[in-house]
Every structure is written in structure tokens, then in C-alpha cells.
Design a protein around this motif. Structure first.
Motif, PDB file in Angstrom:
ATOM      1  N   LYS A  67       0.342  52.092  33.917  1.00  0.00           N
ATOM      2  CA  LYS A  67      -0.616  51.025  33.634  1.00  0.00           C
ATOM      3  C   LYS A  67      -1.452  51.385  32.405  1.00  0.00           C
ATOM      4  CE  LYS A  67      -2.768  47.204  34.723  1.00  0.00           C
ATOM      5  NZ  LYS A  67      -2.040  45.933  34.632  1.00  0.00           N
ATOM      6  N   THR A  92      -1.056  43.329  38.542  1.00  0.00           N
ATOM      7  CA  THR A  92      -0.543  44.523  39.230  1.00  0.00           C
ATOM      8  C   THR A  92      -1.646  45.297  39.937  1.00  0.00           C
ATOM      9  OG1 THR A  92      -0.602  45.793  37.161  1.00  0.00           O
ATOM     10  CG2 THR A  92       1.491  44.759  37.738  1.00  0.00           C
ATOM     11  N   GLN A  93      -2.243  46.249  39.262  1.00  0.00           N
ATOM     12  CA  GLN A  93      -3.110  47.227  39.921  1.00  0.00           C
ATOM     13  C   GLN A  93      -4.589  46.890  39.962  1.00  0.00           C
ATOM     14  OE1 GLN A  93      -2.513  51.063  38.114  1.00  0.00           O
ATOM     15  NE2 GLN A  93      -0.293  50.958  38.327  1.00  0.00           N
TER      16      GLN A  93
END
Length: 180
Positions: free
Chosen positions: A82, A150-151
Motif C-alpha cells: 500500500k 483497500t486498507q
């Protein structure tokens, strides 16, 4: 037996000679530090008259060290992939900004190998301070906000990019930060 021995096959001699010349060429280029197979290039934007368009016209940048420094936030607990992706977003955004606003510095940075350094930023507040300081000094800068797929949450400010620009000026803004 020499390379052109009387009993040898002429075709194998030519192949051996060509291989030797090729290896010599490649080694000479590598030792000289010259790119062999590709050169990174960029296209500048042209207006209708065919001239480059920039927001800032400057004289050719003086010779010296040029770099791009990217500060990645530590408090978000992003994974390595990331962080890498966010740093790439910043590098591309800074490149595009430099292409539009200061092609001379961009060219110097490109000619010097596009040095990129990633440092640790502790918080969103510190990231914003770095961004504002870089803007105040007149450096190319950007902040990347995540899309939230995503994160981390959408809109999270993940990294700040400063440069490309003169290393001495960028160090005044980012030089106190620890390497990532």
C-alpha cells in the motif's frame, strides 16, 4: 590454436567475433554509466502554436543535485504494498506537475537518474505542515488522498511528495525526517 585457425569453421569464427564485440560494447556502456537499451523520456504539453506551455517560465536550472522526496505516514499502519502504491501516486503527480510548471528542473532531475527518497511522516498534521512549507518555498509538491478501496478510509492523506527540485531546497523542508 588461434581464433582463425586454419582447420576451424568460418561461420563459428564470425559468431565468436560478433559475440566478443557485443560483450565488449555492453561492458563499455555499463562501465561508462551510459543507458544502453532505453532512455526515459517525457512529453511536454504543446499549445496550438507548437510551443511548450508552462505555468512558470524559468532559466535553465543551475547544475547540482536534484531529487524527489516522498513522506509516507506511519500512523495509518499501511502495508508495504500500500505504501509503495501511494508513493508511486505521489511520484507520478509530482512528475506531471513538474512537466507543466518547470520542465528545466524536470530535465535536470531526469538526467541525474530520477533520485527518489522515501521518509517517515508521523501524522496527518505533520504531512500537511510539510506540504504547506514546500508550497511556501516554491517547491513542487502534492498530497495523495486514498480512494478507500483497500486498507484505509477514503480521503485519508497518505503521502506527501516534494520535488523534483534542488536537493538543497528540498532538504530545508524534508531533511530532518528519517528514512523509511
Amino acid at each position: 590454436m588461434g581464433i582463425f585457425s586454419p582447420g576451424g569453421d568460418m561461420k563459428s569464427h564470425v559468431i565468436t567475433l560478433a559475440a566478443g564485440v557485443s560483450v565488449g560494447f555492453v561492458l563499455a556502456k555499463l562501465l561508462a554509466g551510459v543507458p544502453m537499451f532505453f532512455k526515459l523520456t517525457y512529453r511536454s504539453k504543446k499549445n496550438q502554436s507548437g510551443t511548450n506551455t508552462t505555468n512558470l517560465q524559468t532559466a535553465r536550472a543551475p547544475p547540482g543535485d536534484y531529487k524527489l522526496v516522498i513522506g509516507a505516514r506511519q500512523d495509518l499502519q499501511m502495508g508495504k504494498g500500500k505504501i509503495a502504491a501511494q508513493c508511486c501516486h505521489a511520484a507520478v503527480a509530482c512528475f506531471e506537475d513538474a512537466q507543466e510548471s518547470n520542465e528545466n528542473i524536470l530535465e535536470e532531475w531526469m538526467d541525474q537518474g530520477q533520485r527518489k527518497i522515501v521518509v517517515k511522516v508521523e501524522s496527518e498534521e505533520q504531512l500537511e505542515q510539510l506540504y504547506e512549507h514546500a508550497k511556501t518555498v516554491g517547491l513542487i509538491t502534492c498530497v495523495i488522498e486514498d480512494a478507500g478501496k483497500t486498507q484505509i478510509a477514503a480521503g485519508s492523506k497518505t503521502v506527501v511528495g516534494v520535488g523534483p527540485g534542488p536537493a538543497s531546497e528540498i532538504d530545508k523542508v524534508m531533511g530532518h525526517l528519517k528514512l523509511y
